[in-house]
Design a protein around this motif. Structure first.
Motif, PDB file in Angstrom:
ATOM      1  N   VAL A 134       9.697  26.472   2.681  1.00 42.67           N
ATOM      2  CA  VAL A 134      10.567  27.003   1.878  1.00 42.67           C
ATOM      3  C   VAL A 134      12.235  26.482   1.895  1.00 42.67           C
ATOM      4  O   VAL A 134      12.927  27.197   1.190  1.00 42.67           O
ATOM      5  CB  VAL A 134      10.623  28.626   1.739  1.00 42.67           C
ATOM      6  CG1 VAL A 134       9.208  29.079   1.727  1.00 42.67           C
ATOM      7  CG2 VAL A 134      11.136  29.080   3.457  1.00 42.67           C
ATOM      8  N   ILE A 159       7.603  29.603 -10.251  1.00 42.22           N
ATOM      9  CA  ILE A 159       6.530  29.905  -9.156  1.00 42.22           C
ATOM     10  C   ILE A 159       5.615  30.621  -9.595  1.00 42.22           C
ATOM     11  O   ILE A 159       5.604  31.589 -10.323  1.00 42.22           O
ATOM     12  CB  ILE A 159       7.645  30.876  -8.126  1.00 42.22           C
ATOM     13  CG1 ILE A 159       8.677  30.267  -7.355  1.00 42.22           C
ATOM     14  CG2 ILE A 159       6.653  31.610  -6.916  1.00 42.22           C
ATOM     15  CD1 ILE A 159       9.552  30.905  -6.677  1.00 42.22           C
ATOM     16  N   ARG A 201      11.151  27.905  -3.824  1.00 44.65           N
ATOM     17  CA  ARG A 201      10.445  29.017  -3.162  1.00 44.65           C
ATOM     18  C   ARG A 201      11.363  29.963  -2.179  1.00 44.65           C
ATOM     19  O   ARG A 201      10.939  31.190  -1.875  1.00 44.65           O
ATOM     20  CB  ARG A 201       9.271  28.444  -2.570  1.00 44.65           C
ATOM     21  CG  ARG A 201       8.341  27.816  -3.592  1.00 44.65           C
ATOM     22  CD  ARG A 201       7.202  27.278  -2.757  1.00 44.65           C
ATOM     23  NE  ARG A 201       6.445  28.161  -1.962  1.00 44.65           N
ATOM     24  CZ  ARG A 201       6.189  28.020  -0.796  1.00 44.65           C
ATOM     25  NH1 ARG A 201       6.455  27.220  -0.157  1.00 44.65           N
ATOM     26  NH2 ARG A 201       5.374  29.079  -0.388  1.00 44.65           N
ATOM     27  N   ASP A 221       1.508  32.482  -5.303  1.00 47.85           N
ATOM     28  CA  ASP A 221       2.477  32.079  -4.379  1.00 47.85           C
ATOM     29  C   ASP A 221       3.542  32.992  -4.006  1.00 47.85           C
ATOM     30  O   ASP A 221       4.109  33.495  -3.138  1.00 47.85           O
ATOM     31  CB  ASP A 221       3.177  30.562  -4.563  1.00 47.85           C
ATOM     32  CG  ASP A 221       3.901  30.068  -3.507  1.00 47.85           C
ATOM     33  OD1 ASP A 221       3.668  30.454  -2.455  1.00 47.85           O
ATOM     34  OD2 ASP A 221       4.911  29.457  -3.957  1.00 47.85           O
TER      35      ASP A 221
END
Length: 310
Positions: A224, A279, A251, A283
């Motif tokens: 991330v 996104i 993310r 997820d």
């Protein structure tokens, strides 16, 4: 069941590791019935606690000093409104009642507790004098991506990603105990996301990088933090692969906003909530679970925060 309605006015005294919260937090808040936010960022890139305090002192002597880019996001009936300006911590603390004021250390100093004081004490005392009803929160920042040069073997820092997380977690915990303020555990959520992701990020070799041709990039899924990109440096004639190894990627920004919502609003995010267009739903659910578990761990340093030091 989300409970009673909550509206928060939040002032972030920070840098690039806090301003990114504005990407998704206002939209998350707006998606939860009964919740509203006014989120203001006092931003200087890479700004340390020492510099924040020095800016306060400077403005006390020169009220016209406006060292910060100031951005405010607020929920409206038409969505999220943003306003940009220049300002100082001093004047922002005089702009009505803040419910929450957040502070954090610059990421490159986050693992060095000796860089926190006396600047954190001075800043907190100033905030509490100006805003006695506001609750001060500390954002725990995160360890860099594994390919950051400072975390590679032979670097001056002398530790890896796990070692950075361990050290910054301990430093933030010490600050929290000293000033009696809770922690927003963003760094812990970042660690959880790394540990729980299948197919871990692997640092590419120089040969793998050299084999890439535009627009291809080395594999960078599963973290991330960070991103690769093609760039032409000043004075160069050819494109080369550049890397941001410290900032949250898309993310990560969503993960951070989920952590902030659960910590500051004291509410668990529902299964269906705001999900950015870039996104996927699966997820997003994974990232919300990492955020929830990080906040559920509380403000203490947990065993997993201290694991695998180098």
């Amino acid at each position: 069941m989300l409970g009673t309605a909550i509206t928060l006015r939040i002032l972030m005294i920070g840098n690039s590791f806090s301003v990114c919260v504005g990407k998704d937090l206002p939209q998350i808040v707006q998606s939860v019935p009964g919740c509203q936010v006014v989120l203001t960022s006092a931003y200087i890139g890479g700004c340390s606690l020492e510099r924040h305090w020095n800016n306060v002192v400077e403005t006390e002597g020169n009220p016209e000093a406006k060292q910060y880019d100031v951005r405010t996001w607020s929920n409206t009936s038409n969505g999220v409104a943003t306003v940009n300006s220049r300002g100082s911590i001093n004047e922002l603390l005089q702009q009505g009642q803040w419910d929450v004021v957040t502070i954090q250390q610059a990421s490159h100093f986050s693992w060095k507790p000796e860089t926190y004081q006396p600047f954190a004490d001075n800043l907190v005392e100033y905030i509490r004098k100006a805003q006695p009803k506001a609750k001060i929160w500390i954002q725990q920042t995160w360890a860099y991506r594994a390919d950051d040069g400072r975390l590679m073997p032979g670097s001056d820092w002398g530790f890896n990603q796990a070692g950075m997380h361990q050290r910054l977690s301990k430093a933030y915990a010490q600050l929290a105990e000293r000033i009696q303020a809770p922690v927003i555990p963003t760094g812990r959520a970042v660690r959880y996301s790394r540990e729980r992701t299948e197919g871990k990020f692997v640092v590419p070799t120089p040969e793998q990088k050299a084999a890439c041709r535009w627009p291809d990039l080395p594999p960078q899924a599963s973290d991330v933090v960070g991103r690769y990109f093609w760039e032409k440096k000043r004075g160069a004639t050819e494109l080369n692969i550049g890397a941001d190894t410290i900032h949250l990627n898309r993310r990560g920004e969503y993960l951070q906003a989920c952590v902030w919502f659960e910590a500051l609003f004291g509410k668990a995010l529902p299964d269906t909530t705001y999900v950015p267009n870039d996104i996927g739903a699966t997820d997003a659910a994974f990232l919300r679970a990492c955020a929830h578990d990080a906040v559920a761990g509380g403000t203490a340093v947990l065993p997993e925060d201290m694991a695998d030091p180098q």
